[in-house]
Write a protein that holds these residues in place. Structure first.
Motif, PDB file in Angstrom:
ATOM      1  N   TYR A 187       0.860  -1.174   0.000  1.00  0.00           N
ATOM      2  CA  TYR A 187       0.000   0.000   0.000  1.00  0.00           C
ATOM      3  C   TYR A 187       0.896   1.223   0.000  1.00  0.00           C
ATOM      4  N   ASN A 188       0.721   2.061  -0.997  1.00  0.00           N
ATOM      5  CA  ASN A 188       1.468   3.310  -1.093  1.00  0.00           C
ATOM      6  C   ASN A 188       0.489   4.476  -0.979  1.00  0.00           C
ATOM      7  N   PRO A 189       0.485   5.164   0.154  1.00  0.00           N
ATOM      8  CA  PRO A 189      -0.447   6.285   0.328  1.00  0.00           C
ATOM      9  C   PRO A 189      -0.125   7.414  -0.636  1.00  0.00           C
ATOM     10  N   LYS A 190      -1.160   8.170  -0.975  1.00  0.00           N
ATOM     11  CA  LYS A 190      -1.006   9.268  -1.939  1.00  0.00           C
ATOM     12  C   LYS A 190      -0.399  10.524  -1.298  1.00  0.00           C
ATOM     13  N   GLU A 191      -0.467  10.619   0.022  1.00  0.00           N
ATOM     14  CA  GLU A 191       0.022  11.820   0.704  1.00  0.00           C
ATOM     15  C   GLU A 191       1.540  11.927   0.589  1.00  0.00           C
ATOM     16  N   PRO A 192       2.060  13.133   0.369  1.00  0.00           N
ATOM     17  CA  PRO A 192       3.517  13.300   0.306  1.00  0.00           C
ATOM     18  C   PRO A 192       4.164  12.918   1.638  1.00  0.00           C
ATOM     19  N   ASN A 193       5.324  12.308   1.565  1.00  0.00           N
ATOM     20  CA  ASN A 193       6.119  11.910   2.724  1.00  0.00           C
ATOM     21  C   ASN A 193       5.484  10.822   3.578  1.00  0.00           C
ATOM     22  N   ALA A 194       4.356  10.268   3.159  1.00  0.00           N
ATOM     23  CA  ALA A 194       3.739   9.173   3.919  1.00  0.00           C
ATOM     24  C   ALA A 194       4.478   7.884   3.596  1.00  0.00           C
ATOM     25  N   GLN A 195       4.594   7.042   4.592  1.00  0.00           N
ATOM     26  CA  GLN A 195       5.328   5.790   4.408  1.00  0.00           C
ATOM     27  C   GLN A 195       4.371   4.680   3.988  1.00  0.00           C
ATOM     28  N   GLY A 196       4.796   3.871   3.025  1.00  0.00           N
ATOM     29  CA  GLY A 196       3.997   2.758   2.553  1.00  0.00           C
ATOM     30  C   GLY A 196       4.154   1.535   3.430  1.00  0.00           C
ATOM     31  N   THR A 197       3.339   0.540   3.156  1.00  0.00           N
ATOM     32  CA  THR A 197       3.358  -0.720   3.881  1.00  0.00           C
ATOM     33  C   THR A 197       3.391  -1.847   2.865  1.00  0.00           C
ATOM     34  N   GLN A 198       4.035  -2.948   3.230  1.00  0.00           N
ATOM     35  CA  GLN A 198       4.067  -4.074   2.306  1.00  0.00           C
ATOM     36  C   GLN A 198       4.197  -5.383   3.063  1.00  0.00           C
ATOM     37  N   ILE A 199       3.778  -6.448   2.375  1.00  0.00           N
ATOM     38  CA  ILE A 199       4.009  -7.819   2.833  1.00  0.00           C
ATOM     39  C   ILE A 199       4.781  -8.483   1.703  1.00  0.00           C
ATOM     40  N   ASP A 200       5.993  -8.942   1.996  1.00  0.00           N
ATOM     41  CA  ASP A 200       6.878  -9.474   0.965  1.00  0.00           C
ATOM     42  C   ASP A 200       6.321 -10.716   0.282  1.00  0.00           C
ATOM     43  N   LEU A 201       5.739 -11.625   1.060  1.00  0.00           N
ATOM     44  CA  LEU A 201       5.269 -12.885   0.501  1.00  0.00           C
ATOM     45  C   LEU A 201       4.024 -13.342   1.253  1.00  0.00           C
ATOM     46  N   ILE A 202       2.973 -13.602   0.493  1.00  0.00           N
ATOM     47  CA  ILE A 202       1.734 -14.147   1.041  1.00  0.00           C
ATOM     48  C   ILE A 202       1.559 -15.526   0.422  1.00  0.00           C
TER      49      ILE A 202
END
Length: 196
Positions: free
Chosen positions: A152-167
């Motif tokens: 998940y990459n938020p649209k707001e500037p400088n906001a940090q994204g989240t990820q799950i490497d492997l599901i």
């Protein structure tokens, strides 16, 4: 150079393959097809589709689906170990390095942030190539499964994204969420890291 010769010896229209590989080398976590075409300066069509298929079949790239998304939402990642190493570490310095006078060059590089980041991405690529071994180590190699990733990459500037490497979504109605980390020591998840 050697890199161009490798692709010209393997593929017809190797210029397309070459551009795809170079574009993927700049985006370590992978990129969707549309962004890849834009980054590589190519035009969408049958030649690009064929090149992507050939690169995947030859083991240079992997097509990693997004969790619960359609096939077209997959990302492509460069997973060939030699290509990853060559583009990151050899090509930029090949005319400058003299191993006779810099015998400790690689030892010095091993302790840099760039090396640690490269090691992490390379380890992820190795894991993606060996999902069956991961399943075996976790004790469910006989269970049918589908592998994907999520971010998940938020649209707001400088906001940090989240990820799950492997599901790993299993036929026994279980989902394994895997965080892939490269470490020289046993990696322990701290409370601080877990809260990120």
């Amino acid at each position: 150079d050697e890199f161009d010769n490798l692709f010209s010896s393997l593929f017809d229209n190797h210029e397309i393959h070459h551009k795809i590989i170079r574009a993927l080398a700049k985006v370590k976590k992978g990129v969707d097809r549309q962004s890849l075409i834009k980054a590589s300066g190519l035009v969408s069509g049958g030649e690009v589709s064929n090149a992507l298929k050939e690169l995947e079949e030859a083991g240079f790239i992997a097509k990693v689906p997004f969790w619960k998304k359609k096939n077209r939402d997959s990302v492509y990642r460069l997973i060939d170990e030699y290509t990853l190493f060559y583009l990151q570490w050899i090509e930029p310095i090949k005319s400058q390095i003299n191993l006779d006078t810099a015998s400790d060059y690689w030892l010095k590089k091993m302790h840099t942030p760039a090396w640690n980041a490269w090691s992490g991405y390379s380890f992820e690529a190795v894991c993606l190539k060996h999902i069956n071994k991961i399943k075996q180590a976790l004790g469910f190699e006989a269970v049918s499964s589908i592998q994907s990733s999520w971010h998940y990459n938020p649209k707001e500037p400088n906001a940090q994204g989240t990820q799950i490497d492997l599901i790993i979504e299993r036929a026994d109605r279980t989902i394994n969420l895997c965080e892939i980390k490269s470490s020289t020591e046993v990696y322990r998840v701290s409370k601080e890291y877990q809260s990120k």
